[in-house]
Design a protein around this motif. Structure first.
Motif, short mmCIF file in Angstrom:
data_model
loop_
_atom_site.label_atom_id
_atom_site.label_comp_id
_atom_site.label_asym_id
_atom_site.label_seq_id
_atom_site.Cartn_x
_atom_site.Cartn_y
_atom_site.Cartn_z
N ASN A 39 23.17 2.92 9.39
CA ASN A 39 22.83 3.95 10.37
C ASN A 39 23.57 3.80 11.69
OD1 ASN A 39 21.00 5.10 8.61
ND2 ASN A 39 19.33 3.76 9.28
N LEU A 40 24.21 2.63 11.92
CA LEU A 40 24.68 2.38 13.28
C LEU A 40 26.18 2.07 13.45
CD1 LEU A 40 21.64 0.21 14.42
CD2 LEU A 40 22.29 2.37 15.42
N ALA A 64 24.65 5.76 17.77
CA ALA A 64 24.15 5.53 16.40
C ALA A 64 24.93 6.43 15.45
CB ALA A 64 22.66 5.85 16.33
N ILE A 66 24.31 7.42 12.54
CA ILE A 66 23.48 8.39 11.79
C ILE A 66 23.28 9.70 12.58
CG2 ILE A 66 21.32 7.39 12.61
CD1 ILE A 66 19.92 8.10 10.09
N MET A 71 23.21 10.17 20.46
CA MET A 71 22.27 9.05 20.54
C MET A 71 23.03 7.76 20.91
SD MET A 71 19.53 7.75 17.72
CE MET A 71 18.44 6.38 18.05
N ILE A 173 14.41 1.80 20.14
CA ILE A 173 14.63 2.59 18.92
C ILE A 173 13.47 2.38 17.95
CG2 ILE A 173 16.09 2.83 16.85
CD1 ILE A 173 18.53 2.26 18.55
N LEU A 177 11.05 5.15 16.69
CA LEU A 177 11.20 5.64 15.31
C LEU A 177 10.13 5.13 14.36
CD1 LEU A 177 15.06 5.65 14.70
CD2 LEU A 177 13.62 7.33 15.82
N ASP A 230 14.73 -5.99 11.60
CA ASP A 230 15.02 -4.82 10.75
C ASP A 230 15.22 -5.30 9.30
OD1 ASP A 230 15.42 -2.07 10.40
OD2 ASP A 230 17.58 -2.20 10.67
N HIS A 232 14.64 -4.84 6.22
CA HIS A 232 14.36 -4.01 5.05
C HIS A 232 15.32 -4.40 3.92
CE1 HIS A 232 17.86 -1.58 6.15
NE2 HIS A 232 17.39 -1.58 7.40
N PHE A 250 18.74 -6.02 15.56
CA PHE A 250 17.48 -5.69 16.22
C PHE A 250 16.69 -6.94 16.62
CE2 PHE A 250 18.55 -1.67 14.34
CZ PHE A 250 17.88 -0.70 15.07
N ARG A 347 7.15 5.68 8.27
CA ARG A 347 8.31 6.21 9.02
C ARG A 347 9.48 6.59 8.09
NH1 ARG A 347 12.68 2.02 10.33
NH2 ARG A 347 13.57 3.76 11.47
N ARG A 348 9.58 5.91 6.94
CA ARG A 348 10.70 6.18 6.03
C ARG A 348 10.51 7.47 5.23
NH1 ARG A 348 15.06 3.47 7.90
NH2 ARG A 348 14.76 1.23 7.93
N LEU A 352 13.05 9.74 11.38
CA LEU A 352 14.49 10.04 11.49
C LEU A 352 15.32 9.44 10.35
CD1 LEU A 352 16.88 11.06 13.49
CD2 LEU A 352 17.10 8.63 13.99
N ALA A 353 15.00 8.19 10.00
CA ALA A 353 15.84 7.49 9.00
C ALA A 353 15.02 7.21 7.74
CB ALA A 353 16.37 6.18 9.60
#
Ligand code: SR1
Ligand code: MG
Length: 402
Positions: A39-40, A64, A66, A71, A173, A177, A230, A232, A250, A347-348, A352-353
């Protein structure tokens, strides 16, 4: 922005390598491809066919990727990432990529190429099993979190570290988000029309909003350890044997449960998505889902076991060795883990992402079913984290949705 900063292209990345690094011979015929799909950032792979040598150049963009220039995001994240990678590399040398250099002008990290690995999210979507992953990530989280916390390091040094890893823009962020925007009609949310009614329920669910606000407060104030920030399944490279944790841009001093929750929440998202991905082969679906659920249990249990061993072996002060304190600490950590896993799932789905696990489900009804289930499980994890007894109960509750 730094005066000498310029975003690289495939051509200038090769020039950079030739001029600044002695990894390849002077005559080497170098090839380069921009392979970033995050995304970045920009990510260049530079390689030489003849010697089979290759490296990665990861460069922060001043915005960013994405979203684009609308942004802006600080370039400083590349410094944070390189320093976090090096620290994590000292604590877990086999579980992190090697960093060869950080260029402060270009906000560029030169690091080991892991092209023989695959991004875990991709591997899970393909239905692959990674027998060592749960143990490896349990060890990674136990070591990186324990040895950067007040339990595992000198309290004066820890406060210096907090200073070095202050990361307000990237935290903002996440605050926006993960915690804030999914709970109102924010411009950045990407809501598929069929989800609107369900999403509005979240916007009106005062109990849910209160609990997410408590978790957000924990994210903003609980400087427990240097967390990845972050973690994930897109932030991990794997093979059947090997695990490498990447992308800690992050990183900051925050609640440990945010990392553990991120990985568990993303495993649950994959579990939910597989009903559609493996629809044609019910036997494979059943066995793969069982692998995913076992992994979820094992991630927590391996983390717990390793963290407690580190505590036992490294802490001698009577107060921090108190058994009741340890029990409360680990219970709070478990509740944080569940709460953050739930926030990350929600959030997913319409923030936004999104994640490919769910977005790649082509058939609308199947995608909708998966999205609604993710929202329901996410909500349960947030709202019932204090009642859920242990990780086995989490898995039982997920299974009960079949
Ligand atoms: C604008 S960045 C969007 C997301 O990508 C990163 O991986 C983080 O999860 C962030 O929230
Ligand atoms: Mg990332």
């Amino acid at each position: 922005m730094a005066v000498n900063y310029k975003a690289l292209t495939e051509a200038t990345a090769v020039e950079y390598v030739k001029k600044n690094l002695d990894i390849f011979s002077e005559e080497a015929a170098l090839q380069c491809k921009e392979i970033g799909d995050g995304n970045l950032n920009l990510v260049f792979r530079v390689w030489e066919e003849a010697s089979e040598k290759s490296i990665i150049l990861k460069q922060a963009l001043p915005y960013a990727r994405i979203v684009g220039e609308a942004m802006p995001v600080t370039l400083e994240r590349a410094r944070i990432e390189s320093e976090a990678l090096m620290l994590q590399g000292e604590l877990c040398p086999n579980l992190t990529p090697k960093v060869y250099r950080f260029d402060r002008d270009l906000y560029l990290i030169v690091m080991e190429d892991l092209s023989d690995h695959i991004i875990l999210r991709k591997g899970l979507i393909e239905g692959n099993e990674y027998p060592n992953f749960a143990e490896n990530i349990g060890v990674f989280m136990a070591y990186t979190l324990f040895f950067t916390s007040d339990l595992g390091m000198d309290q004066m040094k820890k406060k210096q570290m907090q200073k070095k890893f202050i990361n307000p823009e990237l935290c903002k962020i996440t605050e926006d988000l993960v915690f804030s925007e999914p709970y109102f009609d924010a411009a950045g949310n990407k809501i598929e029309p069929h989800l609107l009614d369900r999403v509005r329920k979240n916007w009106n669910n005062q109990e849910l909003i209160k609990e997410v606000a408590i978790l957000k407060e924990g994210f903003m104030t609980k400087a427990q350890a240097l967390i990845h920030g972050d973690l994930h399944t897109g932030s991990v490279f794997v093979t059947e044997e090997s695990t490498k944790v990447i992308d800690p841009e992050f990183a900051f001093y925050g609640p440990m449960g945010f990392d553990i929750g991120a990985i568990i929440g993303n495993f649950i998202l994959n579990y939910i998505a597989q009903a559609a991905h493996m629809e044609e082969d019910q036997q494979k679906l059943e066995s793969y889902r069982s692998y995913l659920l076992k992994s979820i249990k094992k991630i927590w249990k391996e983390f717990y076991k390793n963290f407690m061993e580190l505590w036992e072996d490294n802490v001698t002060a009577p107060m921090e060795s108190n058994l009741l304190y340890k029990q409360v600490y680990m219970r709070n950590l478990f509740e944080d883990t569940l709460g953050y896993a739930g926030c990350k799932m929600i959030r997913r789905i319409y923030g936004l992402a999104h994640v490919a696990d769910i977005d790649n489900i082509k058939e609308l009804e199947q995608r909708k079913k998966a999205q609604l289930l993710a929202l329901d499980i996410g909500e349960i994890l947030v709202l019932q984290r204090k009642e859920i007894k242990n990780i086995d109960e989490v898995v039982d509750r997920i299974k009960a949705f079949n």
